[in-house]
Design a protein around this motif. Structure first.
Motif, PDB file in Angstrom:
ATOM      1  N   ILE A 294       4.996  14.040 -11.306  1.00 33.79           N
ATOM      2  CA  ILE A 294       4.756  12.662 -11.745  1.00 33.79           C
ATOM      3  C   ILE A 294       5.730  11.715 -11.054  1.00 33.79           C
ATOM      4  N   LEU A 295       6.984  12.129 -10.923  1.00 35.70           N
ATOM      5  CA  LEU A 295       7.983  11.306 -10.233  1.00 35.70           C
ATOM      6  C   LEU A 295       7.614  11.115  -8.770  1.00 35.70           C
ATOM      7  N   ILE A 296       7.178  12.182  -8.093  1.00 40.63           N
ATOM      8  CA  ILE A 296       6.777  12.083  -6.681  1.00 40.63           C
ATOM      9  C   ILE A 296       5.578  11.149  -6.530  1.00 40.63           C
ATOM     10  N   LEU A 297       4.608  11.273  -7.406  1.00 37.19           N
ATOM     11  CA  LEU A 297       3.434  10.389  -7.341  1.00 37.19           C
ATOM     12  C   LEU A 297       3.811   8.940  -7.613  1.00 37.19           C
ATOM     13  N   ALA A 298       4.742   8.704  -8.545  1.00 34.68           N
ATOM     14  CA  ALA A 298       5.184   7.337  -8.832  1.00 34.68           C
ATOM     15  C   ALA A 298       5.893   6.734  -7.629  1.00 34.68           C
ATOM     16  N   ILE A 299       6.738   7.519  -6.976  1.00 29.39           N
ATOM     17  CA  ILE A 299       7.436   7.031  -5.774  1.00 29.39           C
ATOM     18  C   ILE A 299       6.434   6.746  -4.661  1.00 29.39           C
ATOM     19  N   ALA A 300       5.466   7.637  -4.472  1.00 31.46           N
ATOM     20  CA  ALA A 300       4.438   7.426  -3.447  1.00 31.46           C
ATOM     21  C   ALA A 300       3.615   6.186  -3.760  1.00 31.46           C
ATOM     22  N   LEU A 301       3.336   5.962  -5.031  1.00 25.24           N
ATOM     23  CA  LEU A 301       2.579   4.776  -5.441  1.00 25.24           C
ATOM     24  C   LEU A 301       3.352   3.508  -5.124  1.00 25.24           C
ATOM     25  N   VAL A 302       4.657   3.516  -5.339  1.00 22.72           N
ATOM     26  CA  VAL A 302       5.489   2.342  -5.049  1.00 22.72           C
ATOM     27  C   VAL A 302       5.594   2.123  -3.541  1.00 22.72           C
ATOM     28  N   ILE A 303       5.762   3.191  -2.783  1.00 24.18           N
ATOM     29  CA  ILE A 303       5.961   3.063  -1.334  1.00 24.18           C
ATOM     30  C   ILE A 303       4.668   2.651  -0.630  1.00 24.18           C
ATOM     31  N   PHE A 304       3.565   3.347  -0.918  1.00 23.19           N
ATOM     32  CA  PHE A 304       2.330   3.123  -0.170  1.00 23.19           C
ATOM     33  C   PHE A 304       1.374   2.143  -0.843  1.00 23.19           C
ATOM     34  N   GLY A 305       1.516   1.940  -2.111  1.00 15.00           N
ATOM     35  CA  GLY A 305       0.595   1.063  -2.816  1.00 15.00           C
ATOM     36  C   GLY A 305      -0.648   1.807  -3.248  1.00 15.00           C
ATOM     37  N   PRO A 306      -1.330   1.277  -4.253  1.00 16.99           N
ATOM     38  CA  PRO A 306      -2.490   2.012  -4.782  1.00 16.99           C
ATOM     39  C   PRO A 306      -3.681   2.064  -3.830  1.00 16.99           C
TER      40      PRO A 306
ATOM     41  N   LEU B  22      -2.979   4.997  -1.085  1.00 16.47           N
ATOM     42  CA  LEU B  22      -2.661   6.326  -1.580  1.00 16.47           C
ATOM     43  C   LEU B  22      -3.748   7.367  -1.289  1.00 16.47           C
ATOM     44  N   PRO B  23      -5.057   7.046  -1.448  1.00 16.29           N
ATOM     45  CA  PRO B  23      -6.084   8.040  -1.078  1.00 16.29           C
ATOM     46  C   PRO B  23      -6.055   8.400   0.404  1.00 16.29           C
ATOM     47  N   GLU B  24      -5.798   7.410   1.273  1.00 15.14           N
ATOM     48  CA  GLU B  24      -5.715   7.698   2.711  1.00 15.14           C
ATOM     49  C   GLU B  24      -4.545   8.615   3.019  1.00 15.14           C
ATOM     50  N   VAL B  25      -3.419   8.358   2.378  1.00 15.37           N
ATOM     51  CA  VAL B  25      -2.234   9.177   2.602  1.00 15.37           C
ATOM     52  C   VAL B  25      -2.504  10.609   2.126  1.00 15.37           C
ATOM     53  N   GLY B  26      -3.115  10.748   0.980  1.00 17.17           N
ATOM     54  CA  GLY B  26      -3.455  12.080   0.466  1.00 17.17           C
ATOM     55  C   GLY B  26      -4.405  12.819   1.382  1.00 17.17           C
ATOM     56  N   LYS B  27      -5.388  12.090   1.913  1.00 16.68           N
ATOM     57  CA  LYS B  27      -6.358  12.693   2.831  1.00 16.68           C
ATOM     58  C   LYS B  27      -5.667  13.139   4.116  1.00 16.68           C
ATOM     59  N   SER B  28      -4.775  12.327   4.635  1.00 12.12           N
ATOM     60  CA  SER B  28      -4.050  12.679   5.856  1.00 12.12           C
ATOM     61  C   SER B  28      -3.159  13.892   5.647  1.00 12.12           C
ATOM     62  N   ILE B  29      -2.489  13.932   4.512  1.00 14.61           N
ATOM     63  CA  ILE B  29      -1.633  15.088   4.209  1.00 14.61           C
ATOM     64  C   ILE B  29      -2.480  16.353   4.073  1.00 14.61           C
ATOM     65  N   GLY B  30      -3.624  16.244   3.435  1.00 16.02           N
ATOM     66  CA  GLY B  30      -4.524  17.395   3.301  1.00 16.02           C
ATOM     67  C   GLY B  30      -5.004  17.902   4.646  1.00 16.02           C
ATOM     68  N   LYS B  31      -5.362  16.972   5.559  1.00 12.31           N
ATOM     69  CA  LYS B  31      -5.792  17.375   6.901  1.00 12.31           C
ATOM     70  C   LYS B  31      -4.663  18.061   7.648  1.00 12.31           C
ATOM     71  N   ALA B  32      -3.467  17.509   7.534  1.00  9.90           N
ATOM     72  CA  ALA B  32      -2.324  18.094   8.230  1.00  9.90           C
ATOM     73  C   ALA B  32      -2.034  19.505   7.725  1.00  9.90           C
TER      74      ALA B  32
END
Length: 61
Positions: A11-23, A26-36
């Motif tokens: 939950i803390l990691i997701l909250a930090i990611a939400l603050v850094i990347f914005g809502p 966040l789906p694009e970042v998740g998709k990119s991480i999944g592809k990688a």
């Protein structure tokens, strides 16, 4: 790999990611991480297969 990460840490990691990347991003970042991760696993499996083939060839000699 994630055996030591609990729910509160996720939950803390997701909250930090939400603050850094914005809502919105966040789906694009998740998709990119999944592809990688998928590409990394694919290449790791390919290297493992190549090493097994090489060891099989050396055993036959």
């Amino acid at each position: 790999m994630f055996g030591k990460i609990g729910v509160s840490e996720l939950i803390l990691i997701l909250a930090i990611a939400l603050v850094i990347f914005g809502p919105s991003k966040l789906p694009e970042v998740g998709k990119s991480i999944g592809k990688a991760i998928k590409e990394f696993k694919s290449h790791a499996n390919k290297v493992t297969e190549d090493l097994q083939v090489d060891s099989d060839v050396q055993e036959k000699k």
